[in-house]
Scaffold this motif. Structure first.
Motif, short mmCIF file in Angstrom:
data_model
loop_
_atom_site.label_atom_id
_atom_site.label_comp_id
_atom_site.label_asym_id
_atom_site.label_seq_id
_atom_site.Cartn_x
_atom_site.Cartn_y
_atom_site.Cartn_z
N TYR A 50 -18.47 2.44 16.08
CA TYR A 50 -17.16 2.22 15.44
C TYR A 50 -16.40 3.52 15.28
O TYR A 50 -16.90 4.46 14.67
CB TYR A 50 -17.34 1.56 14.06
N LYS A 51 -15.17 3.56 15.80
CA LYS A 51 -14.34 4.75 15.70
C LYS A 51 -12.94 4.35 15.21
O LYS A 51 -12.35 3.39 15.74
CB LYS A 51 -14.22 5.42 17.07
N VAL A 52 -12.42 5.07 14.24
CA VAL A 52 -11.07 4.81 13.74
C VAL A 52 -10.08 5.42 14.74
O VAL A 52 -10.11 6.61 15.00
CB VAL A 52 -10.85 5.41 12.33
N GLU A 53 -9.20 4.58 15.28
CA GLU A 53 -8.16 5.02 16.22
C GLU A 53 -6.86 5.31 15.49
O GLU A 53 -6.09 6.16 15.92
CB GLU A 53 -7.92 3.96 17.29
N PHE A 54 -6.61 4.55 14.41
CA PHE A 54 -5.35 4.69 13.67
C PHE A 54 -5.56 4.08 12.30
O PHE A 54 -6.30 3.10 12.15
CB PHE A 54 -4.23 3.93 14.41
N GLU A 55 -4.88 4.65 11.28
CA GLU A 55 -4.95 4.08 9.94
C GLU A 55 -3.70 4.44 9.16
O GLU A 55 -3.18 5.55 9.27
CB GLU A 55 -6.19 4.59 9.21
N ASN A 56 -3.20 3.45 8.40
CA ASN A 56 -2.12 3.70 7.45
C ASN A 56 -2.34 2.79 6.24
O ASN A 56 -3.43 2.25 6.08
CB ASN A 56 -0.74 3.51 8.11
N ASP A 57 -1.32 2.60 5.42
CA ASP A 57 -1.47 1.80 4.20
C ASP A 57 -1.63 0.31 4.49
O ASP A 57 -2.06 -0.44 3.62
CB ASP A 57 -0.26 1.99 3.28
N SER A 58 -1.30 -0.14 5.69
CA SER A 58 -1.33 -1.56 6.02
C SER A 58 -2.52 -1.98 6.86
O SER A 58 -3.02 -3.10 6.72
CB SER A 58 -0.05 -1.96 6.75
N GLU A 128 -16.30 -3.82 24.85
CA GLU A 128 -15.40 -3.00 24.05
C GLU A 128 -14.28 -3.88 23.51
O GLU A 128 -13.80 -4.78 24.19
CB GLU A 128 -14.82 -1.87 24.91
N LEU A 129 -13.87 -3.60 22.29
CA LEU A 129 -12.77 -4.32 21.68
C LEU A 129 -12.04 -3.44 20.68
O LEU A 129 -12.56 -2.40 20.27
CB LEU A 129 -13.24 -5.61 20.99
N ILE A 130 -10.86 -3.85 20.34
CA ILE A 130 -10.07 -3.22 19.28
C ILE A 130 -10.06 -4.20 18.11
O ILE A 130 -9.81 -5.41 18.31
CB ILE A 130 -8.62 -2.94 19.75
N LEU A 131 -10.32 -3.71 16.92
CA LEU A 131 -10.28 -4.54 15.72
C LEU A 131 -9.22 -3.97 14.79
O LEU A 131 -9.30 -2.81 14.39
CB LEU A 131 -11.64 -4.57 15.02
N VAL A 132 -8.22 -4.79 14.48
CA VAL A 132 -7.16 -4.39 13.56
C VAL A 132 -7.50 -4.99 12.19
O VAL A 132 -7.35 -6.20 11.99
CB VAL A 132 -5.78 -4.86 14.04
N GLU A 133 -7.99 -4.15 11.29
CA GLU A 133 -8.35 -4.60 9.95
C GLU A 133 -7.11 -4.55 9.06
O GLU A 133 -6.42 -3.54 9.01
CB GLU A 133 -9.42 -3.69 9.34
N LEU A 134 -6.84 -5.65 8.38
CA LEU A 134 -5.68 -5.74 7.51
C LEU A 134 -6.04 -5.28 6.10
O LEU A 134 -7.09 -5.65 5.58
CB LEU A 134 -5.17 -7.17 7.46
N LYS A 135 -5.19 -4.47 5.53
CA LYS A 135 -5.42 -4.00 4.16
C LYS A 135 -4.56 -4.84 3.22
O LYS A 135 -3.40 -5.12 3.52
CB LYS A 135 -5.04 -2.52 4.03
N THR A 136 -5.12 -5.19 2.09
CA THR A 136 -4.34 -5.94 1.11
C THR A 136 -3.52 -4.96 0.31
O THR A 136 -4.00 -3.89 -0.05
CB THR A 136 -5.23 -6.76 0.18
N LYS A 137 -2.30 -5.30 0.08
CA LYS A 137 -1.40 -4.43 -0.69
C LYS A 137 -1.54 -4.77 -2.17
O LYS A 137 -1.58 -5.93 -2.54
CB LYS A 137 0.03 -4.60 -0.24
N LYS A 138 -1.60 -3.73 -2.98
CA LYS A 138 -1.65 -3.92 -4.42
C LYS A 138 -0.25 -4.22 -4.92
O LYS A 138 0.73 -3.69 -4.41
CB LYS A 138 -2.21 -2.67 -5.09
N ALA A 139 -0.17 -5.08 -5.92
CA ALA A 139 1.12 -5.44 -6.48
C ALA A 139 1.80 -4.19 -7.07
O ALA A 139 1.17 -3.37 -7.70
CB ALA A 139 0.93 -6.49 -7.56
N ALA A 140 3.11 -4.09 -6.82
CA ALA A 140 3.87 -2.95 -7.33
C ALA A 140 4.02 -3.08 -8.85
O ALA A 140 4.22 -4.15 -9.38
CB ALA A 140 5.24 -2.92 -6.68
N ALA A 141 3.89 -1.95 -9.52
CA ALA A 141 4.05 -1.93 -10.98
C ALA A 141 5.51 -2.13 -11.33
O ALA A 141 6.40 -1.57 -10.69
CB ALA A 141 3.54 -0.60 -11.54
N LYS A 142 5.76 -2.94 -12.33
CA LYS A 142 7.16 -3.22 -12.73
C LYS A 142 7.48 -2.56 -14.04
O LYS A 142 6.72 -2.36 -14.87
CB LYS A 142 7.38 -4.72 -12.85
#
Length: 142
Positions: A50-58, A128-142
């Motif tokens: 397993y190798k991380v190719e790309f990552e961001n907040d999403s 070989e495959l690419i797996l796009v893992e979805l990150k859950t977004k935390k609710a914005a503080a109001k």
């Protein structure tokens, strides 16, 4: 004397309540942070495959490669989309010991629900495959 007993009993009871709330809060924080306490990140426990190719907040995008007849360790993925780069034959062992065979077809894309598994290449060729893992977004503080 009875008054002292009641005050001591109340103090012990309050400490027990505080301890219980603390355990729930810290235990719950682990669940909110990303799954069960025993869940393993495949990149950390199986960097060979397993190798991380790309990552961001999403999302986190993994490149997954398995030579023929290689096996991983039990690990966890969040909800994901798999894109198969090659044909392949895989088998997933689930935490309860049951297995599922999963053939792969190059070019296909597939939704995968969050969960734990131990994958294995049961074919005679690497896959070989690419797996796009979805990150859950935390609710914005109001």
């Amino acid at each position: 004397m009875y008054d002292l007993f009641l005050r001591c009993g109340a103090a012990v009871e309050m400490r027990a309540v505080f301890l219980g709330i603390s355990l729930l809060a810290f235990g719950g924080a682990g669940l909110l942070a990303g799954g069960s306490a025993n869940a393993q990140d495949p990149v950390k426990v199986d960097a060979k495959h397993y190798k991380v190719e790309f990552e961001n907040d999403s999302v986190r995008v993994l490149r997954i490669t398995y030579p023929a007849h290689e096996k991983s360790v039990m690990h966890h993925h969040p909800n994901s989309v798999a894109i198969y780069l090659t044909d392949g034959k895989s088998r997933f062992t689930l935490p309860d010991g049951k297995t599922q065979d999963a053939p792969m077809k190059a070019g296909a894309a597939q939704w995968t629900d969050a969960g734990e598994h131990l994958p294995e290449n049961v074919g005679d060729k690497p896959f070989e495959l690419i797996l796009v893992e979805l990150k859950t977004k935390k609710a914005a503080a109001k």
